[in-house]
Structures are given as C-alpha cells and as structure tokens.
Design an enzyme around this catalytic site. Structure first.
Site, PDB file in Angstrom:
ATOM      1  N   ARG A 213       0.842  -1.204   0.000  1.00 17.08           N
ATOM      2  CA  ARG A 213       0.000   0.000   0.000  1.00 17.08           C
ATOM      3  C   ARG A 213       0.878   1.255   0.000  1.00 17.08           C
ATOM      4  O   ARG A 213       0.547   2.263  -0.609  1.00 17.08           O
ATOM      5  CB  ARG A 213      -0.892   0.022   1.244  1.00 17.08           C
ATOM      6  CG  ARG A 213      -2.016  -0.995   1.185  1.00 17.08           C
ATOM      7  CD  ARG A 213      -2.867  -0.921   2.441  1.00 17.08           C
ATOM      8  NE  ARG A 213      -3.787  -2.041   2.445  1.00 17.08           N
ATOM      9  CZ  ARG A 213      -3.973  -2.880   3.452  1.00 17.08           C
ATOM     10  NH1 ARG A 213      -3.316  -2.721   4.587  1.00 17.08           N
ATOM     11  NH2 ARG A 213      -4.823  -3.877   3.349  1.00 17.08           N
ATOM     12  N   PHE A 229     -11.475  -4.827  -5.986  1.00 19.71           N
ATOM     13  CA  PHE A 229     -11.501  -5.742  -4.834  1.00 19.71           C
ATOM     14  C   PHE A 229     -11.010  -4.970  -3.598  1.00 19.71           C
ATOM     15  O   PHE A 229     -10.085  -5.387  -2.913  1.00 19.71           O
ATOM     16  CB  PHE A 229     -10.593  -6.968  -5.077  1.00 19.71           C
ATOM     17  CG  PHE A 229     -10.832  -7.665  -6.379  1.00 19.71           C
ATOM     18  CD1 PHE A 229     -11.820  -8.633  -6.498  1.00 19.71           C
ATOM     19  CD2 PHE A 229     -10.071  -7.362  -7.508  1.00 19.71           C
ATOM     20  CE1 PHE A 229     -12.040  -9.290  -7.700  1.00 19.71           C
ATOM     21  CE2 PHE A 229     -10.284  -8.012  -8.714  1.00 19.71           C
ATOM     22  CZ  PHE A 229     -11.270  -8.974  -8.819  1.00 19.71           C
ATOM     23  N   ASP A 251     -15.965  -3.201  -5.081  1.00 17.45           N
ATOM     24  CA  ASP A 251     -16.039  -4.526  -4.451  1.00 17.45           C
ATOM     25  C   ASP A 251     -17.449  -5.061  -4.669  1.00 17.45           C
ATOM     26  O   ASP A 251     -18.407  -4.294  -4.734  1.00 17.45           O
ATOM     27  CB  ASP A 251     -15.737  -4.425  -2.949  1.00 17.45           C
ATOM     28  CG  ASP A 251     -15.293  -5.750  -2.358  1.00 17.45           C
ATOM     29  OD1 ASP A 251     -14.093  -5.899  -2.060  1.00 17.45           O
ATOM     30  OD2 ASP A 251     -16.154  -6.650  -2.203  1.00 17.45           O
ATOM     31  N   SER A 252     -17.569  -6.385  -4.757  1.00 19.04           N
ATOM     32  CA  SER A 252     -18.901  -6.961  -4.969  1.00 19.04           C
ATOM     33  C   SER A 252     -19.681  -7.038  -3.662  1.00 19.04           C
ATOM     34  O   SER A 252     -20.872  -7.329  -3.676  1.00 19.04           O
ATOM     35  CB  SER A 252     -18.777  -8.354  -5.588  1.00 19.04           C
ATOM     36  OG  SER A 252     -18.014  -9.172  -4.746  1.00 19.04           O
ATOM     37  N   ALA A 281     -16.249  -7.371 -10.314  1.00 20.98           N
ATOM     38  CA  ALA A 281     -15.073  -6.744 -10.926  1.00 20.98           C
ATOM     39  C   ALA A 281     -15.141  -6.788 -12.460  1.00 20.98           C
ATOM     40  O   ALA A 281     -14.918  -5.771 -13.129  1.00 20.98           O
ATOM     41  CB  ALA A 281     -13.820  -7.462 -10.445  1.00 20.98           C
ATOM     42  N   ASP A 301      -6.464  -6.795  -6.692  1.00 17.75           N
ATOM     43  CA  ASP A 301      -6.097  -7.644  -5.540  1.00 17.75           C
ATOM     44  C   ASP A 301      -7.257  -8.586  -5.214  1.00 17.75           C
ATOM     45  O   ASP A 301      -7.936  -8.427  -4.196  1.00 17.75           O
ATOM     46  CB  ASP A 301      -5.751  -6.743  -4.331  1.00 17.75           C
ATOM     47  CG  ASP A 301      -5.289  -7.563  -3.131  1.00 17.75           C
ATOM     48  OD1 ASP A 301      -4.778  -8.679  -3.338  1.00 17.75           O
ATOM     49  OD2 ASP A 301      -5.441  -7.090  -1.991  1.00 17.75           O
ATOM     50  N   CYS A 341      -3.047 -14.051  -4.136  1.00 22.82           N
ATOM     51  CA  CYS A 341      -2.759 -14.552  -2.782  1.00 22.82           C
ATOM     52  C   CYS A 341      -3.046 -16.048  -2.699  1.00 22.82           C
ATOM     53  O   CYS A 341      -3.167 -16.602  -1.616  1.00 22.82           O
ATOM     54  CB  CYS A 341      -3.565 -13.779  -1.737  1.00 22.82           C
ATOM     55  SG  CYS A 341      -5.339 -13.898  -1.971  1.00 22.82           S
TER      56      CYS A 341
END
Ligand code: SAH
Length: 397
Positions: A213, A229, A251-252, A281, A301, A341
């Site tokens: 970040r 995201f 974001d969803s 997204a 992300d 990730c």
C-alpha cells in the site's frame, strides 16, 4: 504421551526442520491419540525427532519443537516473545503502526496458528485442532507477553469447520469483554482503519498488504486510481494520502464498499474525490467504455482464485482474464499493481498468466517491482509452502 513411529527413512524432512508429518509416513502409533493432543514423533530406529499436535487427516502431526519429546512450561510465552521481539527489532511496532501480524503459523514456528494485533486487541485464528485446544493458554500468554494488550478475540468458527470431534468451537473473547473493547480503530503507517473482527473477512483486515500500500501511495500523485476488490479500502486510503486526483473503490460486497467509504472518511473527513461502486469486478471493467474511462493506476487484488492445487488451471485462466481487462482499461504510461494470494500458485505461474494477458493486449509492459508478503508474514525457510502473496507492479505504455 502417545508416540508416533515413522516408516524407515521417513525422518529426512523432519531432520531438515520441515514441520509436517504426513499420515503416509507413519509406521505405527503407540497409543490412541485424540484430535489436537501433543504426541512425540520418533524415527523407525527410535530416535526422538520432535513433539507436535496430532490431527486426523493428511497432515497428521504439526511439529512444535524439534529434537525433543517435551515442551517447556513457558512454551507459549517464549514463542510469542520470540515473534514479538523480531517485530520490535525490525521497527514494525510504534504509535504510527499498531496493527501487525504477530504469529504467522509455520513462519513463526507455530503451525496452525494466526494472530493479528490491532492496537490493544489480538485476534486469534486456529487452523488446527491442537491450537484450538491450546487457545486459553495462548490467550493467557498473549496478555502476559504483548505490552498494552487487553483483549483477545478468538475467531475460529470458519477455520475449523472440518472437525467433527471438536464441538466447542465458538467465536468469543478469551480475555477482556466486548463492552470494554469499544475502539475498533487500528493505525497502519499513520493511517486509521476501522476493523470489524466480528463479521469481517479473516481477522478483519489484510495487514499483509501494508508495504505494498505504501508503494501505491508513492505512485498515486495526480493519478486516477482504480482499486478493484477494495475490501476495507486500504489501497484507496493510501492513494488519497499520496495525492491521487480521483480514487474509485470497487467490491462486490456491499459491506466492503461501506467499510471502504468509512475508512476514507475516517482519514479525510472532507474528501470529495473518492467514489465507491458495489459491483462484480469483471462487470465493472466491462462497463468502462469511453476512452476517458481509463485509469492511470489500477490495483487488482482479488481473493484467492485457487484454494487448492486442483483449482490451479481455472485460477490461472481467471488471473489471465482479469489482467487482460486491466491492461485494456489502463491509460498510456499507467501503472498496474496486480496480485495473487493463492498459495497453490507460485510466482512463476502467476507471472506467466500476467505475461499472457499482456501479450493479448499487445501493449509494451515493463516490470517495475516484484512484490511479496511483508516481514510480519515471514516464510520459514524449511517450509516454503508459507509463501503465498505475489505481486507485480507494471508500467504499461
Ligand atoms: N485489497 C483488499 C483485500 C481484498 S480481499 C485489501 O487491501 O484489504 C478480496 C475482496 O474481493 C473481498 O472484499 C471480496 O468481497 C471481493 N470480491 C470477491 N469476488 C469479487 C468479484 N467478483 N468482484 C468484485 N469483488 C469481489
């Protein structure tokens, strides 16, 4: 104590300090271990290799200490202190930064245990039956070891669902009470975040993106930033501090979008250049048509696309598709931060997926940074499986 005897020549990985014993390596068991019980592991010849937590399943024992069959009485305190002292010596903990991961499983020699610290609250997640059974000892050691820690919240309902034998799993405070734990604000690099450890994902915040970040902050000046995201809006808040012209957080999850909004206002009460969008997204990226709908800095992300090895192929397709959309929507001279990730996907595979997306776009792309997880998510060199976060920062022409 129950003793586990390995098959002949199966001690090699333990002698090299890999902390897992697979069920297939076991020759016989002297006793009848219960889920989560401490067991001693010996070679076929009877040499003591270590002591660890027993669990039914493919990983049968998670080693807590090598070369001994007993643990010292202050084991938990010593392990937590070791982890804390490493983080203190790295300058990670200060008034400016009171949110960090204290225990990163195998990376801190405590397989099956995650502990994140948010100010005066620790959020503990057990991923093994042994850690679940030890939760009260862990909580007790935590309050004795970590300065100014008053609350320990145990949150393992979602991480231990597979154990029929453990009937007493519930999310609860093991130290302190909910009523006295009113401040849910943690500080990261001088920025404030409201953290919902009750209902939020994982322990409530993704501390693992802290360093990345900061890099977003560095490159945000005068840029139009898209944070896909966004979850709690971590990247967005840094981009705003970095002087972004405009930031869009997508974001969803409705809740995530609200959290992002809340965290932006917590830091910049008069902010007028931040927007949130609750959308899938891919749908959002497809909805950007006009040429002036492009962004100068995009962060991708997503959640782990591959939760296990069987999902690798589809996940790679997903990363390729997502990044291809990113390349489509980034302006000339733009910067793309792209992450994975998924532990099952290594950095070469991820880079290949991003390479394929770049090639499809036909644009000139250069790698500026290769990112990974920060120092409070250390990778035990004997347990390379602990490496999971991968990121690329790309300059796109
Ligand atoms: N970047 C965040 C962490 C992202 S976690 C941070 O720095 O903290 C992944 C997020 O993706 C979650 O908030 C989840 O709600 C969201 N998500 C999952 N699937 C999605 C989709 N198809 N479209 C948009 N958001 C999605």
């Amino acid at each position: 104590m129950t003793t586990i005897y390995l098959k002949k020549n199966k001690e090699e990985s333990l002698l090299r300090f890999h902390p897992w014993v697979f069920s297939g390596a076991i020759a016989h068991i002297n006793g009848k271990p219960q889920e989560g019980e401490k067991v001693e592991v010996r070679s076929a010849e009877g040499q003591t290799l270590g002591i660890g937590h027993w669990q039914e399943g493919s990983i049968a024992v998670r080693i807590l200490e090598f070369g001994t069959g007993t643990l010292p009485s202050d084991f938990w305190h010593q392990r937590l202190l070791n982890a804390l002292q490493m983080r203190q010596s790295l300058g990670l903990i200060s008034d400016e930064n009171n949110s960090y991961r204290l225990i990163h499983g195998e990376g801190d020699f405590l397989p099956g245990l995650i502990i994140d610290i948010y100010g005066s609250t620790a959020v503990v997640q057990a991923h093994s039956a042994g850690m679940h059974l030890a939760r009260h000892q862990i909580a007790d050691a935590l309050t004795r070891t970590v300065p100014n820690l008053s609350h320990v919240y145990y949150k393992s309902e979602g991480t231990l669902p597979f154990h029929n034998h453990l009937t007493d799993i519930k999310n609860e405070y093991l130290a302190g009470s909910p009523s006295s734990d009113s401040s849910h604000i943690a500080t990261e690099n001088g920025l404030h975040f409201s953290i919902d450890w009750f209902d939020g994902q994982k322990t409530g915040f993704f501390v693992d993106q802290r360093e990345n970040r900061m890099l977003v902050e560095r490159y945000s000046k005068n840029r139009d930033v898209l944070n896909m995201f966004c979850y709690t809006g971590g990247f967005s808040v840094y981009a705003l501090r970095g002087g972004a012209k405009r930031v869009v957080s997508v974001d969803s999850s409705e809740k995530a979008v609200r959290l992002a909004e809340q965290n932006v206002l917590l830091n910049f009460p008069d902010c007028t250049n931040h927007e949130t969008v609750c959308s899938d997204a891919f749908k959002y990226l497809d909805s950007l048509h006009a040429d002036n709908d492009k962004f100068d800095l995009i962060i991708l992300d997503p959640p782990a696309f591959a939760k296990h090895r069987g999902a690798i192929r589809n996940a790679l397709q997903g990363y390729k598709r997502l990044n291809a959309k990113g390349f489509e929507k980034i302006s000339k001279g733009g910067i793309l931060f792209t992450f994975s990730c998924s532990q099952a996907i290594d950095k070469e595979m991820f880079r290949l997926a991003v390479f394929s997306a770049a090639a499809m776009s036909g644009r000139k792309v250069r790698i500026l940074h290769q990112l990974t997880q920060p120092q409070d998510h250390p990778i035990n060199i004997y347990h390379p499986e602990g490496e999971y976060l991968k990121g690329l920062v790309l300059y796109v022409e």
